[in-house]
Design a protein around this motif. Structure first.
Motif: not given
Length: 114
Positions: A40-67
């Motif tokens: 999920t994080i990989i897809v959102l991050s790469w979609l950030g090329i087209f939609l910058g907000v998805t990269w930000l969502v991926a960054l936030i998820l990577s920081l707060v997703w439970p280990r």
């Protein structure tokens, strides 16, 4: 000579963009996130090329997703008690099949129940 400078700058920008896109992926892998959560994080991050907000969502998820969100056996959200019960059930099945002894079963059970 000007075209060489423009080409060099374009290549450097692309390399930098690829690095920035992968930052959430590096963070997620470093935190031990795997499986579909990492996908999920990989897809959102790469979609950030087209939609910058998805990269930000991926960054936030990577920081707060439970280990520990990806538990053994695919039991998401069942908590520690569910995970322990699942492991005890597996140990019991191994004991019934004769793969482990009663002593080994008791030892592992004691470790799980701690």
């Amino acid at each position: 000579m000007a075209w060489f400078l423009i080409l060099t700058m374009a290549v450097l920008c692309i390399v930098f963009l690829i690095f920035v896109i992968q930052i959430p992926i590096f963070i997620a892998k470093g935190r031990g996130i795997s499986g579909s959560d990492l996908s999920t994080i990989i897809v959102l991050s790469w979609l950030g090329i087209f939609l910058g907000v998805t990269w930000l969502v991926a960054l936030i998820l990577s920081l707060v997703w439970p280990r520990g969100a990806q538990q053994v056996g695919g039991c998401k959200g069942c908590g520690a008690a569910g995970d322990i019960a699942e492991q005890l059930d597996k140990l019991h099945k191994l004991k019934k099949k004769g793969i482990i002894s009663q002593k080994e079963f008791d030892s592992e059970k004691k470790k799980l129940l701690g």
